[in-house]
Write a protein that holds these residues in place. Structure first.
Motif, PDB file in Angstrom:
ATOM      1  N   ASP A 149      -9.764 -21.360 -55.707  1.00 38.92           N
ATOM      2  CA  ASP A 149      -9.138 -20.412 -54.778  1.00 38.92           C
ATOM      3  C   ASP A 149      -8.661 -19.129 -55.463  1.00 38.92           C
ATOM      4  O   ASP A 149      -7.954 -18.324 -54.851  1.00 38.92           O
ATOM      5  CB  ASP A 149      -7.991 -21.076 -54.014  1.00 38.92           C
ATOM      6  CG  ASP A 149      -6.739 -21.327 -54.865  1.00 38.92           C
ATOM      7  OD1 ASP A 149      -6.805 -21.170 -56.100  1.00 38.92           O
ATOM      8  OD2 ASP A 149      -5.692 -21.689 -54.289  1.00 38.92           O
ATOM      9  N   ASP A 164      -6.692 -11.236 -43.641  1.00 39.69           N
ATOM     10  CA  ASP A 164      -8.034 -10.836 -43.200  1.00 39.69           C
ATOM     11  C   ASP A 164      -7.969  -9.443 -42.584  1.00 39.69           C
ATOM     12  O   ASP A 164      -6.924  -8.763 -42.621  1.00 39.69           O
ATOM     13  CB  ASP A 164      -8.599 -11.870 -42.217  1.00 39.69           C
ATOM     14  CG  ASP A 164      -7.771 -12.026 -40.937  1.00 39.69           C
ATOM     15  OD1 ASP A 164      -6.957 -11.132 -40.624  1.00 39.69           O
ATOM     16  OD2 ASP A 164      -7.962 -13.047 -40.239  1.00 39.69           O
ATOM     17  N   GLY A 174     -10.714 -22.067 -51.373  1.00 32.74           N
ATOM     18  CA  GLY A 174     -11.803 -21.113 -51.544  1.00 32.74           C
ATOM     19  C   GLY A 174     -12.432 -20.682 -50.240  1.00 32.74           C
ATOM     20  O   GLY A 174     -12.965 -19.571 -50.139  1.00 32.74           O
ATOM     21  N   ARG A 175     -12.361 -21.519 -49.215  1.00 31.22           N
ATOM     22  CA  ARG A 175     -12.953 -21.180 -47.919  1.00 31.22           C
ATOM     23  C   ARG A 175     -12.359 -19.891 -47.356  1.00 31.22           C
ATOM     24  O   ARG A 175     -13.060 -19.045 -46.806  1.00 31.22           O
ATOM     25  CB  ARG A 175     -12.742 -22.331 -46.942  1.00 31.22           C
ATOM     26  CG  ARG A 175     -13.456 -22.154 -45.617  1.00 31.22           C
ATOM     27  CD  ARG A 175     -13.086 -23.265 -44.647  1.00 31.22           C
ATOM     28  NE  ARG A 175     -13.344 -24.594 -45.162  1.00 31.22           N
ATOM     29  CZ  ARG A 175     -14.539 -25.202 -45.098  1.00 31.22           C
ATOM     30  NH1 ARG A 175     -15.577 -24.563 -44.576  1.00 31.22           N
ATOM     31  NH2 ARG A 175     -14.684 -26.423 -45.570  1.00 31.22           N
ATOM     32  N   LEU A 177     -11.298 -17.305 -48.817  1.00 30.63           N
ATOM     33  CA  LEU A 177     -11.645 -16.068 -49.509  1.00 30.63           C
ATOM     34  C   LEU A 177     -12.752 -15.289 -48.800  1.00 30.63           C
ATOM     35  O   LEU A 177     -12.857 -14.069 -48.949  1.00 30.63           O
ATOM     36  CB  LEU A 177     -12.069 -16.370 -50.951  1.00 30.63           C
ATOM     37  CG  LEU A 177     -10.995 -16.976 -51.856  1.00 30.63           C
ATOM     38  CD1 LEU A 177     -11.576 -17.255 -53.239  1.00 30.63           C
ATOM     39  CD2 LEU A 177      -9.791 -16.050 -51.964  1.00 30.63           C
ATOM     40  N   ALA A 178     -13.564 -15.985 -48.008  1.00 33.30           N
ATOM     41  CA  ALA A 178     -14.641 -15.300 -47.278  1.00 33.30           C
ATOM     42  C   ALA A 178     -14.095 -14.287 -46.282  1.00 33.30           C
ATOM     43  O   ALA A 178     -14.776 -13.312 -45.939  1.00 33.30           O
ATOM     44  CB  ALA A 178     -15.510 -16.331 -46.557  1.00 33.30           C
ATOM     45  N   ASP A 179     -12.872 -14.491 -45.813  1.00 31.21           N
ATOM     46  CA  ASP A 179     -12.270 -13.603 -44.813  1.00 31.21           C
ATOM     47  C   ASP A 179     -11.296 -12.602 -45.419  1.00 31.21           C
ATOM     48  O   ASP A 179     -10.681 -11.817 -44.689  1.00 31.21           O
ATOM     49  CB  ASP A 179     -11.525 -14.443 -43.761  1.00 31.21           C
ATOM     50  CG  ASP A 179     -12.450 -15.393 -43.023  1.00 31.21           C
ATOM     51  OD1 ASP A 179     -13.576 -14.989 -42.699  1.00 31.21           O
ATOM     52  OD2 ASP A 179     -12.039 -16.557 -42.801  1.00 31.21           O
ATOM     53  N   ALA A 229     -21.050 -19.336 -51.993  1.00 32.94           N
ATOM     54  CA  ALA A 229     -19.985 -18.842 -51.118  1.00 32.94           C
ATOM     55  C   ALA A 229     -18.690 -18.620 -51.899  1.00 32.94           C
ATOM     56  O   ALA A 229     -17.990 -17.613 -51.701  1.00 32.94           O
ATOM     57  CB  ALA A 229     -19.750 -19.833 -49.983  1.00 32.94           C
ATOM     58  N   LEU A 230     -18.378 -19.529 -52.801  1.00 30.83           N
ATOM     59  CA  LEU A 230     -17.155 -19.399 -53.586  1.00 30.83           C
ATOM     60  C   LEU A 230     -17.226 -18.209 -54.536  1.00 30.83           C
ATOM     61  O   LEU A 230     -16.246 -17.467 -54.699  1.00 30.83           O
ATOM     62  CB  LEU A 230     -16.896 -20.692 -54.377  1.00 30.83           C
ATOM     63  CG  LEU A 230     -16.472 -21.904 -53.543  1.00 30.83           C
ATOM     64  CD1 LEU A 230     -16.563 -23.184 -54.368  1.00 30.83           C
ATOM     65  CD2 LEU A 230     -15.056 -21.715 -52.999  1.00 30.83           C
ATOM     66  N   GLY A 233     -16.679 -15.168 -52.535  1.00 34.40           N
ATOM     67  CA  GLY A 233     -15.265 -15.033 -52.176  1.00 34.40           C
ATOM     68  C   GLY A 233     -14.424 -14.546 -53.340  1.00 34.40           C
ATOM     69  O   GLY A 233     -13.542 -13.689 -53.174  1.00 34.40           O
TER      70      GLY A 233
END
Length: 373
Positions: A149, A164, A174-175, A177-179, A229-230, A233
């Motif tokens: 993260d 965001d 970590g999920r 971080l995409a936003d 993805a990570l 991010g």
């Protein structure tokens, strides 16, 4: 003739912590030489067992219990260690580790790994508890992370905000971080007067093929798609924070090294810093013999690992040093050690040694006591 023996192993990862390993070696030694003065000085590199090592090795250290939010969002009973005041830390030094607050060992089994959703919030909560105590310095061990993260969970617990595009807090782990669109670090507390020293044996950058996601993501359960993805991010995090993503150690602990750099912390090699803080040089200077060790001693162990550092300190002082390891591989250079003991050899197999590490560490301590003196 009576002797002073310093026992300074690292943890035997996955089997026994450094403090327990040192105690077992000491019991074995004193079975053979009961009148020797044995000093236990368990070592660490910032990972699992760092708090235990300081609690055992530093006279006057106090263990401070704390309940934090673990990587599965459930309460975890952890602790940090308050070291006695010194000239450069008149209100004491706090040692806090990520492993017992947000570490991968807390997840217990591969089925519980959370590559996208584990976080470092609990680590930040423990740091906040130490700061509330008014300590003069923080020493943070960041090995054994469960998450990727970028340290955002830790920093959020300390007062930072990660939002965001609509200004809403991003999801943990970590999920989220995409936003990520913005980072506000203005709510972070100032560093204590003695600063923040981060212990890590990892020099990886934050991003890319040697970065946090690519190198350490798989052991946390990340698939190739997760890793991509990570990494993306974390790249977004690097855009909104001012720390250098290429700094050695920025990728440590799923990017927690990067988050700590953004706060103003200093990253240092773990084993050397722990040795200084627990007084290894002074202890070795008064010793007749030193015993060190780790779980697996191989061809890479001479590069910054605890036995290599302890061995170098002993050699500089002209004190013989012995090595104990769960296994000693054929490519390992043990020429600098006055004696060696392999738990695998003593137990008859690696599986037997790992099943009863304490028993075979006692046996190793006894064997070395008989052979060395």
């Amino acid at each position: 003739m009576l002797h002073t023996v310093v026992i300074a192993p690292d943890s035997f990862k996955g089997t026994i912590a450094a403090a327990s390993a040192a105690a077992a070696l000491g019991r074995g030694w004193q079975q053979v030489r009961p009148h020797d003065a044995v000093r236990l000085l368990p070592m660490a590199d910032g990972g699992e067992g760092t708090v235990d090592a300081f609690a055992t090795a530093v006279p006057g250290a106090q263990r401070m219990p704390v309940t934090v939010t673990g990587p599965e969002d459930t309460p975890v009973e952890a602790s940090w260690v308050l070291l006695p005041p010194t000239g450069d830390a008149p209100n004491g030094t706090a040692v806090v580790e990520l492993a017992n607050t947000s570490g991968i060992e807390l997840l217990g089994s591969p089925a519980r790994l959370r590559p996208l959703d584990a976080h470092t919030r609990g680590f930040g909560e423990a740091i906040a508890a130490a700061l509330a105590r008014g300590v003069s310095r923080l020493v943070l061990g960041i090995g054994s992370s469960s998450s990727t993260d970028g340290g955002t969970g830790m920093l959020t617990a300390l007062g930072a905000r990660f939002t965001d595009a609509a200004g809403r807090p991003i999801a943990a782990g970590g999920r989220g971080l995409a936003d990520l669109a913005a980072a506000d670090l203005s709510g972070l507390p100032p560093l204590p007067a003695g600063g923040v020293t981060v212990l890590s044996d990892v020099t990886n950058p934050l991003l890319g093929p040697r970065g946090a996601a690519a190198v350490f993501g798989p052991q946390k359960g990340a698939t190739p798609d997760d890793i991509a993805a990570l990494d993306a991010g974390l790249a977004g995090l690097a855009v909104v924070m001012t720390a250098d993503p290429d700094a050695p150690g920025a990728g440590a602990a799923g990017g927690t090294g990067f988050g700590l750099l953004a706060w103003g912390a200093i990253l240092v090699p773990g084993s050397a810093a722990v040795a200084e803080l627990v007084g290894l040089d002074e202890a070795v200077a008064e010793a007749s013999v030193v015993v060190t060790g780790e779980g697996s001693y191989d061809g890479q162990s001479a590069a910054g690992k605890v036995p290599a550092h302890v061995g170098a300190v002993a050699a500089a002082g002209g004190v013989p040093v012995a090595l104990v390891a769960g296994r000693i591989t054929d490519d390992a250079d043990v020429s600098g050690f006055a004696g060696t003991a392999s738990l695998t050899d003593l137990a008859g197999s690696g599986a037997a040694a790992m099943a009863e590490p304490e028993r075979w560490l006692v046996a190793a301590g006894a064997a070395l006591a008989g052979a060395l003196l």
